[in-house]
Design a protein around this motif. Structure first.
Motif, PDB file in Angstrom:
ATOM      1  N   HIS A 115       0.868  -1.176   0.000  1.00 12.22           N
ATOM      2  CA  HIS A 115       0.000   0.000   0.000  1.00 12.22           C
ATOM      3  C   HIS A 115       0.905   1.227   0.000  1.00 12.22           C
ATOM      4  N   VAL A 116       0.951   1.902  -1.146  1.00 13.97           N
ATOM      5  CA  VAL A 116       1.917   2.967  -1.388  1.00 13.97           C
ATOM      6  C   VAL A 116       1.223   4.324  -1.347  1.00 13.97           C
ATOM      7  N   ASN A 117       1.754   5.219  -0.531  1.00 16.33           N
ATOM      8  CA  ASN A 117       1.266   6.596  -0.513  1.00 16.33           C
ATOM      9  C   ASN A 117       1.835   7.300  -1.735  1.00 16.33           C
ATOM     10  N   THR A 118       0.957   7.644  -2.677  1.00 17.89           N
ATOM     11  CA  THR A 118       1.440   8.187  -3.952  1.00 17.89           C
ATOM     12  C   THR A 118       1.914   9.620  -3.843  1.00 17.89           C
ATOM     13  N   GLU A 119       1.643  10.274  -2.708  1.00 10.51           N
ATOM     14  CA  GLU A 119       2.146  11.632  -2.511  1.00 10.51           C
ATOM     15  C   GLU A 119       3.564  11.627  -1.953  1.00 10.51           C
ATOM     16  N   THR A 120       3.880  10.619  -1.137  1.00  9.57           N
ATOM     17  CA  THR A 120       5.191  10.568  -0.487  1.00  9.57           C
ATOM     18  C   THR A 120       6.044   9.399  -0.970  1.00  9.57           C
ATOM     19  N   GLY A 121       5.413   8.413  -1.603  1.00 11.89           N
ATOM     20  CA  GLY A 121       6.114   7.200  -2.003  1.00 11.89           C
ATOM     21  C   GLY A 121       6.308   6.225  -0.860  1.00 11.89           C
ATOM     22  N   GLN A 122       5.851   6.571   0.311  1.00  9.19           N
ATOM     23  CA  GLN A 122       6.060   5.712   1.483  1.00  9.19           C
ATOM     24  C   GLN A 122       5.166   4.487   1.427  1.00  9.19           C
ATOM     25  N   ILE A 123       5.754   3.326   1.688  1.00  6.43           N
ATOM     26  CA  ILE A 123       4.979   2.089   1.797  1.00  6.43           C
ATOM     27  C   ILE A 123       4.481   2.013   3.237  1.00  6.43           C
ATOM     28  N   ASP A 124       3.192   2.171   3.423  1.00  6.53           N
ATOM     29  CA  ASP A 124       2.648   2.216   4.777  1.00  6.53           C
ATOM     30  C   ASP A 124       2.188   0.857   5.284  1.00  6.53           C
ATOM     31  N   LYS A 125       1.882  -0.062   4.371  1.00  5.61           N
ATOM     32  CA  LYS A 125       1.366  -1.357   4.825  1.00  5.61           C
ATOM     33  C   LYS A 125       1.593  -2.408   3.766  1.00  5.61           C
ATOM     34  N   LEU A 126       1.733  -3.631   4.222  1.00  2.53           N
ATOM     35  CA  LEU A 126       1.780  -4.805   3.355  1.00  2.53           C
ATOM     36  C   LEU A 126       0.673  -5.745   3.794  1.00  2.53           C
ATOM     37  N   THR A 127      -0.054  -6.332   2.845  1.00  9.79           N
ATOM     38  CA  THR A 127      -1.075  -7.321   3.182  1.00  9.79           C
ATOM     39  C   THR A 127      -0.881  -8.569   2.337  1.00  9.79           C
ATOM     40  N   THR A 128      -1.077  -9.709   2.964  1.00  8.64           N
ATOM     41  CA  THR A 128      -1.074 -10.984   2.269  1.00  8.64           C
ATOM     42  C   THR A 128      -1.869 -11.960   3.136  1.00  8.64           C
ATOM     43  N   MET A 129      -1.732 -13.224   2.913  1.00  8.10           N
ATOM     44  CA  MET A 129      -2.511 -14.205   3.669  1.00  8.10           C
ATOM     45  C   MET A 129      -1.649 -15.443   3.907  1.00  8.10           C
ATOM     46  N   GLU A 130      -1.806 -16.037   5.087  1.00  9.86           N
ATOM     47  CA  GLU A 130      -1.201 -17.339   5.333  1.00  9.86           C
ATOM     48  C   GLU A 130      -2.072 -18.126   6.286  1.00  9.86           C
ATOM     49  N   LYS A 131      -1.568 -19.238   6.790  1.00  8.44           N
ATOM     50  CA  LYS A 131      -2.372 -20.151   7.611  1.00  8.44           C
ATOM     51  C   LYS A 131      -1.999 -19.986   9.086  1.00  8.44           C
ATOM     52  N   ASP A 132      -3.007 -20.046   9.935  1.00 10.56           N
ATOM     53  CA  ASP A 132      -2.833 -20.098  11.380  1.00 10.56           C
ATOM     54  C   ASP A 132      -3.477 -21.390  11.865  1.00 10.56           C
ATOM     55  N   TYR A 133      -2.843 -22.063  12.824  1.00 11.30           N
ATOM     56  CA  TYR A 133      -3.371 -23.349  13.275  1.00 11.30           C
ATOM     57  C   TYR A 133      -4.771 -23.229  13.868  1.00 11.30           C
ATOM     58  N   VAL A 134      -5.046 -22.146  14.569  1.00  6.70           N
ATOM     59  CA  VAL A 134      -6.342 -22.013  15.237  1.00  6.70           C
ATOM     60  C   VAL A 134      -7.402 -21.470  14.295  1.00  6.70           C
ATOM     61  N   TYR A 135      -7.086 -20.388  13.581  1.00  7.88           N
ATOM     62  CA  TYR A 135      -8.104 -19.670  12.820  1.00  7.88           C
ATOM     63  C   TYR A 135      -8.164 -20.044  11.351  1.00  7.88           C
ATOM     64  N   GLY A 136      -7.244 -20.860  10.875  1.00  4.68           N
ATOM     65  CA  GLY A 136      -7.231 -21.198   9.463  1.00  4.68           C
ATOM     66  C   GLY A 136      -6.582 -20.078   8.665  1.00  4.68           C
ATOM     67  N   ASP A 137      -7.074 -19.823   7.457  1.00  6.38           N
ATOM     68  CA  ASP A 137      -6.525 -18.748   6.634  1.00  6.38           C
ATOM     69  C   ASP A 137      -6.805 -17.399   7.302  1.00  6.38           C
ATOM     70  N   VAL A 138      -5.759 -16.591   7.405  1.00  5.79           N
ATOM     71  CA  VAL A 138      -5.896 -15.297   8.065  1.00  5.79           C
ATOM     72  C   VAL A 138      -5.145 -14.233   7.279  1.00  5.79           C
ATOM     73  N   ALA A 139      -5.545 -12.991   7.494  1.00  9.20           N
ATOM     74  CA  ALA A 139      -4.806 -11.870   6.933  1.00  9.20           C
ATOM     75  C   ALA A 139      -3.504 -11.701   7.698  1.00  9.20           C
ATOM     76  N   LEU A 140      -2.426 -11.562   6.956  1.00 10.32           N
ATOM     77  CA  LEU A 140      -1.120 -11.211   7.515  1.00 10.32           C
ATOM     78  C   LEU A 140      -0.841  -9.782   7.077  1.00 10.32           C
ATOM     79  N   GLU A 141      -0.766  -8.871   8.025  1.00  5.91           N
ATOM     80  CA  GLU A 141      -0.563  -7.462   7.726  1.00  5.91           C
ATOM     81  C   GLU A 141       0.702  -6.966   8.413  1.00  5.91           C
ATOM     82  N   VAL A 142       1.469  -6.163   7.680  1.00  8.96           N
ATOM     83  CA  VAL A 142       2.674  -5.539   8.221  1.00  8.96           C
ATOM     84  C   VAL A 142       2.513  -4.032   8.048  1.00  8.96           C
ATOM     85  N   THR A 143       2.594  -3.298   9.155  1.00 11.83           N
ATOM     86  CA  THR A 143       2.480  -1.851   9.127  1.00 11.83           C
ATOM     87  C   THR A 143       3.862  -1.247   9.352  1.00 11.83           C
TER      88      THR A 143
END
Length: 617
Positions: free
Chosen positions: A270-298
């Motif tokens: 997620h790129v801020n087009t005014e500053t070029g700063q990458i503010d967040k990354l989103t993808t998905m992986e597996k968690d043993y308890v919840y199953g498929d979950v969002a993996l987010e990096v801020t």
């Protein structure tokens, strides 16, 4: 509550509305071409020349790991599992990485600090120093397991978007169409995350808890609260702290999404087009308890270091729950690295396995959270070989190799098989089911009994449910396990229940009653136990054989003490859970001769237990 509703709820708490005060770009961010977004991200990292010049960098940081699934109640409570001092060296030009860590575990007064070095050289990985990450323990040099190597490499890529952007520059074919996250993903709510366990005292079972007033009002007059809470910590900013983790929304008017191919799930920057700063990354992986979950990096608090910009504060969430907090204190760009920095240990050979590597990438953050806390049980990410150890007539202990350090008891009855304690990973369950089929042909698995809800004991239950077994738990855990067994099928890493979605039956054992699985020769009885480790504990007796199976009630630890020639705790006082176990044995009038702990394959005699309690010399 949907993700959209959670975001709206949290915007007011953290003041994200300030984003709306920024002027929108001439071309709406959502309409920018991928090559323009890539160029913007490159600019935000310091420019193409600086990025291409980035050959090496080092980082000093503190990392804190959290995990759901180890709280005092089923499905409730975030646990701060480890804190680590990290000195990291990246050699991007030669695909090499070294991480020197000092991990401090979850327990106060136990575990202590563990110096560990992780080394990645091309397609091989090594571990040096004291460590029991994935059962690689003691002071020695070891080759990484393929799943650990995958976890280590993936984590560094997530924390350093420079690597991803450089790859996209070198190969624009990596840029792909947007990949929205599925609508049915599980998002953890605030009332599930609280209370947060900061530490547990192994000797007393007490916890240092961070929570909100609502939780304390519900529990503070209970016996459980008085027995298990050593200290309560109230944050004035507690709700806002949590909101700052979860409210990672970005303003679509100023942010475009640059999506890159990945063999687990596409990665979106997620790129801020005014500053070029990458503010967040989103993808998905597996968690043993919840199953498929969002993996987010801020990515927060960006700073420039010799012309290259790095985030100095990074937050990783799984399903919206805190997973890792990274605070970088020093970054050096293009330093000269000592010749010995990336030298593999002599005489150690890494053996690659593409299936294990792929599985590690799909479970990476869950596995690393457990392993940084010295949780050997995180090792079970490969289908093990299984042998049986006979404990008595019709009663066996399944010994997996490699082990997840949780051992499953198997009881043969006339009409089927009862298993106790599935453990951490579904592949072990599948292997044990196959072993049961070979040893007891034609007999179905009728019941799977779980001592309590914690992930290392319980979340591998899904293959047994797929095989038709009724799941037997303390009544306090029924809702948690019903959700575990009916979650949406995984697209990241399907298990046996995803492939065979049969209706699951969960049987709750009342807090003041016992549950019998009758059989003429080998009856099994389940007893609820009050304890301060978790509110849903049961113990299980193979009645006629006088064998008692225990979860986290210290017998596994006592078995390991006895192997070292120790019969009493250093203080001379028995640990809390042993006392609680003894109280349960007396309450129900049990007369076992053998005690089997879930975390050791060696049983303990009742006499040794009594010696430990101080009743016998």
């Amino acid at each position: 509550m949907s993700r959209i509703r959670v975001t709206i709820l949290l915007i007011g708490l953290v003041g994200l509305s300030s984003c709306s005060q920024q002027p929108a770009p001439t071309v709406p961010a959502a309409e920018l071409a991928p090559e323009d977004l890539l160029a913007s991200a490159v600019s935000g990292l310091g420019g193409r020349e600086a990025l291409e010049r980035l050959a090496t960098f080092t980082v000093e940081a503190k990392r804190t790991r959290y995990v759901m699934g180890q709280g005092p109640e089923p499905g409730i409570g975030l646990h701060r599992y480890s804190m680590s001092d990290a000195a990291l060296s990246h050699d991007l030009a030669n695909e090499r990485f070294r991480g020197d860590f000092t991990h401090t575990g979850q327990y106060i007064g136990a575990g202590g600090q563990r110096p560990v070095t992780e080394l990645v050289v091309g397609q091989a990985g090594y571990v040096m120093g004291w460590n029991d990450f994935f059962l690689q323990n003691a002071a020695s040099n070891e080759a990484m397991t393929p799943e650990r190597l995958a976890t280590t490499v993936k984590t560094e890529r997530l924390l350093n978007p420079h690597i991803l952007v450089r790859e996209a520059l070198a190969d624009p074919a990596l840029i792909t169409d947007a990949a929205p996250l599925p609508e049915n993903l599980r998002w953890v709510q605030a009332d599930e995350i609280f209370p947060i366990t900061l530490s547990r005292f192994r000797e007393t079972g007490k916890r240092i808890l961070v929570s909100n007033e609502q939780y304390y009002k519900r529990w503070e007059n209970s016996r459980y609260y008085k027995d298990s809470v050593a200290e309560r910590v109230m944050f004035e900013s507690g709700p806002a702290w949590l909101a700052s983790w979860q409210a990672s929304a970005v303003d679509e008017r100023t942010h475009g999404t640059l999506t890159l191919k990945d063999d687990v799930y596409p990665i979106t920057l997620h790129v801020n087009t005014e500053t070029g700063q990458i503010d967040k990354l989103t993808t998905m992986e597996k968690d043993y308890v919840y199953g498929d979950v969002a993996l987010e990096v801020t990515y927060l608090d960006w700073q420039s270091f010799d012309g290259v910009r790095f985030p100095t504060h990074i937050k990783v969430t799984l399903a919206g729950a805190p997973s890792m907090d990274v605070r970088r204190t020093e970054i050096r760009v293009n330093p000269g690295l000592d010749a010995g920095t990336f030298v593999a240990p002599e005489g150690v050979t890494y053996q690659h396995d593409p299936d294990r590597w792929a599985r590690g990438k799909r479970l990476s953050q869950t596995l690393q959270s457990y392993s940084y806390a010295a949780a050997a049980r995180a090792r079970a990410v490969v289908r093990p070989a299984v042998t049986g150890k006979e404990l008595g007539p019709g009663v066996h202990l399944a010994i997996p190799d490699p082990t997840d350090a949780t051992y499953t008891m198997i009881v043969e009855q006339a009409n089927g098989i009862v298993i106790v304690e599935p453990g951490f990973d579904d592949l072990k369950g599948e292997a044990i089911i196959d072993w049961i089929g070979e040893q007891f042909p034609g007999k179905p698995i009728t019941h799977a009994i779980l001592s309590h809800n914690h992930a290392d004991h319980a979340v591998g239950v899904r293959p047994y449910a797929a095989a038709g077994a009724a799941v037997v738990v303390h009544e306090a855990g029924v809702a948690f396990f019903e959700e575990l067994l009916t979650r949406p099928a995984s697209m990241i890493l399907p298990d046996a229940l995803d492939r065979n979605p049969v209706p699951a039956k969960v049987i709750g054992v009342p807090a003041d009653e016992i549950y019998r699985i009758d059989d003429e020769d080998h009856p099994v009885v389940v007893y609820p136990v009050y304890n301060r480790h978790t509110s849903d504990m049961v113990i299980v007796a193979a009645e006629n054989e006088r064998i008692l199976y225990l979860g986290d009630l210290y017998i596994g630890a006592l078995a390991r003490m006895l192997k070292r020639g120790e019969t009493r705790s250093p203080s001379g006082e028995p640990i809390f859970s042993a006392v609680e176990l003894d109280a349960a044995i007396q309450k129900f009038g049990l007369d076992p001769v053998m005690l089997v702990g879930s975390h050791d394959a060696e049983p303990v005699s009742v006499r040794d237990f009594h010696v430990y309690l101080g009743r016998e010399d």
